[in-house]
Design a protein around this motif. Structure first.
Motif, PDB file in Angstrom:
ATOM      1  N   MET A  26      19.520  -3.701  19.893  1.00  0.00           N
ATOM      2  CA  MET A  26      19.085  -4.569  20.990  1.00  0.00           C
ATOM      3  C   MET A  26      20.112  -4.575  22.123  1.00  0.00           C
ATOM      4  N   LYS A  27      21.393  -4.542  21.778  1.00  0.00           N
ATOM      5  CA  LYS A  27      22.430  -4.470  22.810  1.00  0.00           C
ATOM      6  C   LYS A  27      22.301  -3.158  23.582  1.00  0.00           C
ATOM      7  N   ALA A  28      22.070  -2.062  22.848  1.00  0.00           N
ATOM      8  CA  ALA A  28      21.895  -0.761  23.491  1.00  0.00           C
ATOM      9  C   ALA A  28      20.657  -0.758  24.381  1.00  0.00           C
ATOM     10  N   GLN A  29      19.597  -1.414  23.929  1.00  0.00           N
ATOM     11  CA  GLN A  29      18.369  -1.497  24.724  1.00  0.00           C
ATOM     12  C   GLN A  29      18.630  -2.215  26.039  1.00  0.00           C
ATOM     13  N   LYS A  30      19.344  -3.323  25.991  1.00  0.00           N
ATOM     14  CA  LYS A  30      19.648  -4.074  27.211  1.00  0.00           C
ATOM     15  C   LYS A  30      20.526  -3.250  28.147  1.00  0.00           C
ATOM     16  N   LEU A  31      21.503  -2.540  27.587  1.00  0.00           N
ATOM     17  CA  LEU A  31      22.388  -1.722  28.410  1.00  0.00           C
ATOM     18  C   LEU A  31      21.675  -0.507  28.995  1.00  0.00           C
ATOM     19  N   SER A  32      20.652  -0.025  28.287  1.00  0.00           N
ATOM     20  CA  SER A  32      19.948   1.186  28.729  1.00  0.00           C
ATOM     21  C   SER A  32      18.998   0.930  29.886  1.00  0.00           C
ATOM     22  N   GLY A  33      18.569  -0.308  30.023  1.00  0.00           N
ATOM     23  CA  GLY A  33      17.609  -0.614  31.075  1.00  0.00           C
ATOM     24  C   GLY A  33      16.163  -0.523  30.635  1.00  0.00           C
ATOM     25  N   ASP A  34      15.934  -0.157  29.377  1.00  0.00           N
ATOM     26  CA  ASP A  34      14.557  -0.151  28.866  1.00  0.00           C
ATOM     27  C   ASP A  34      14.030  -1.579  28.901  1.00  0.00           C
ATOM     28  N   LYS A  35      12.777  -1.731  29.291  1.00  0.00           N
ATOM     29  CA  LYS A  35      12.200  -3.066  29.464  1.00  0.00           C
ATOM     30  C   LYS A  35      11.964  -3.779  28.144  1.00  0.00           C
ATOM     31  N   THR A  36      11.574  -3.016  27.122  1.00  0.00           N
ATOM     32  CA  THR A  36      11.292  -3.644  25.834  1.00  0.00           C
ATOM     33  C   THR A  36      12.066  -2.942  24.731  1.00  0.00           C
ATOM     34  N   PHE A  37      12.221  -3.680  23.641  1.00  0.00           N
ATOM     35  CA  PHE A  37      12.895  -3.113  22.474  1.00  0.00           C
ATOM     36  C   PHE A  37      12.100  -1.925  21.925  1.00  0.00           C
ATOM     37  N   SER A  38      10.769  -2.091  21.877  1.00  0.00           N
ATOM     38  CA  SER A  38       9.915  -1.006  21.371  1.00  0.00           C
ATOM     39  C   SER A  38      10.033   0.247  22.227  1.00  0.00           C
ATOM     40  N   SER A  39      10.013   0.079  23.559  1.00  0.00           N
ATOM     41  CA  SER A  39      10.105   1.261  24.423  1.00  0.00           C
ATOM     42  C   SER A  39      11.448   1.958  24.250  1.00  0.00           C
ATOM     43  N   PHE A  40      12.499   1.176  24.031  1.00  0.00           N
ATOM     44  CA  PHE A  40      13.826   1.761  23.785  1.00  0.00           C
ATOM     45  C   PHE A  40      13.825   2.575  22.498  1.00  0.00           C
ATOM     46  N   ILE A  41      13.322   1.971  21.424  1.00  0.00           N
ATOM     47  CA  ILE A  41      13.314   2.661  20.129  1.00  0.00           C
ATOM     48  C   ILE A  41      12.493   3.941  20.208  1.00  0.00           C
ATOM     49  N   VAL A  42      11.305   3.857  20.797  1.00  0.00           N
ATOM     50  CA  VAL A  42      10.433   5.031  20.905  1.00  0.00           C
ATOM     51  C   VAL A  42      11.125   6.123  21.724  1.00  0.00           C
ATOM     52  N   ARG A  43      11.726   5.763  22.856  1.00  0.00           N
ATOM     53  CA  ARG A  43      12.375   6.750  23.719  1.00  0.00           C
ATOM     54  C   ARG A  43      13.534   7.438  23.003  1.00  0.00           C
ATOM     55  N   VAL A  44      14.388   6.644  22.367  1.00  0.00           N
ATOM     56  CA  VAL A  44      15.564   7.208  21.707  1.00  0.00           C
ATOM     57  C   VAL A  44      15.174   8.085  20.519  1.00  0.00           C
ATOM     58  N   VAL A  45      14.245   7.603  19.722  1.00  0.00           N
ATOM     59  CA  VAL A  45      13.811   8.387  18.560  1.00  0.00           C
ATOM     60  C   VAL A  45      13.117   9.664  19.013  1.00  0.00           C
ATOM     61  N   LYS A  46      12.291   9.566  20.055  1.00  0.00           N
ATOM     62  CA  LYS A  46      11.591  10.752  20.555  1.00  0.00           C
ATOM     63  C   LYS A  46      12.583  11.784  21.089  1.00  0.00           C
ATOM     64  N   GLU A  47      13.587  11.346  21.852  1.00  0.00           N
ATOM     65  CA  GLU A  47      14.598  12.281  22.371  1.00  0.00           C
ATOM     66  C   GLU A  47      15.303  13.002  21.228  1.00  0.00           C
ATOM     67  N   LYS A  48      15.698  12.254  20.212  1.00  0.00           N
ATOM     68  CA  LYS A  48      16.400  12.854  19.076  1.00  0.00           C
ATOM     69  C   LYS A  48      15.472  13.797  18.303  1.00  0.00           C
ATOM     70  N   ALA A  49      14.226  13.388  18.127  1.00  0.00           N
ATOM     71  CA  ALA A  49      13.272  14.231  17.413  1.00  0.00           C
ATOM     72  C   ALA A  49      13.042  15.549  18.155  1.00  0.00           C
ATOM     73  N   GLU A  50      12.891  15.477  19.476  1.00  0.00           N
ATOM     74  CA  GLU A  50      12.697  16.698  20.267  1.00  0.00           C
ATOM     75  C   GLU A  50      13.925  17.598  20.185  1.00  0.00           C
ATOM     76  N   GLU A  51      15.106  17.006  20.163  1.00  0.00           N
ATOM     77  CA  GLU A  51      16.343  17.780  20.022  1.00  0.00           C
ATOM     78  C   GLU A  51      16.384  18.501  18.675  1.00  0.00           C
ATOM     79  N   ILE A  52      16.020  17.803  17.613  1.00  0.00           N
ATOM     80  CA  ILE A  52      16.010  18.401  16.271  1.00  0.00           C
ATOM     81  C   ILE A  52      14.994  19.535  16.201  1.00  0.00           C
ATOM     82  N   VAL A  53      13.812  19.317  16.749  1.00  0.00           N
ATOM     83  CA  VAL A  53      12.770  20.354  16.734  1.00  0.00           C
ATOM     84  C   VAL A  53      13.222  21.570  17.530  1.00  0.00           C
ATOM     85  N   ALA A  54      13.774  21.351  18.724  1.00  0.00           N
ATOM     86  CA  ALA A  54      14.226  22.470  19.562  1.00  0.00           C
ATOM     87  C   ALA A  54      15.322  23.268  18.864  1.00  0.00           C
TER      88      ALA A  54
END
Length: 97
Positions: A26-54
């Motif tokens: 939640m602290k990371a979400q607030k610092l990141s500027g993501d509007k919601t906790f869910s949007s932060f989690i989805v964005r971060v997990v998606k970025e990491k998942a795309e990195e792993i796949v690539a």
């Protein structure tokens, strides 16, 4: 660009985590500027998942390239007819020198 069907958010996941992990997230979400906790989690997990796949896809591609290279170099020790003809042509041209 995402299609309309990929924008539908009808899938859910549930996770359990410790309160200390949630506080960090939640602290990371607030610092990141993501509007919601869910949007932060989805964005971060998606970025990491795309990195792993690539990374995985590049490893697979490089493994296939390596296999092709070694097959080309070491796979068939017998020269084909074009190589035999080229060698004979070279020998005949250099024998005159």
């Amino acid at each position: 660009m995402e299609t309309q069907s990929s924008l539908n958010k009808d899938e859910r996941i549930e996770i359990r985590l410790s309160s200390s992990d949630k506080q960090v997230f939640m602290k990371a979400q607030k610092l990141s500027g993501d509007k919601t906790f869910s949007s932060f989690i989805v964005r971060v997990v998606k970025e990491k998942a795309e990195e792993i796949v690539a990374k995985n896809e590049s490893i697979i591609a490089s493994e296939k390239d390596k296999e092709k290279f070694f097959e080309a170099v070491f796979g068939n020790p017998q020269p084909n007819q074009k190589l035999i003809d080229a060698a004979n042509k070279y020998k005949s041209q250099t024998a005159l020198l």
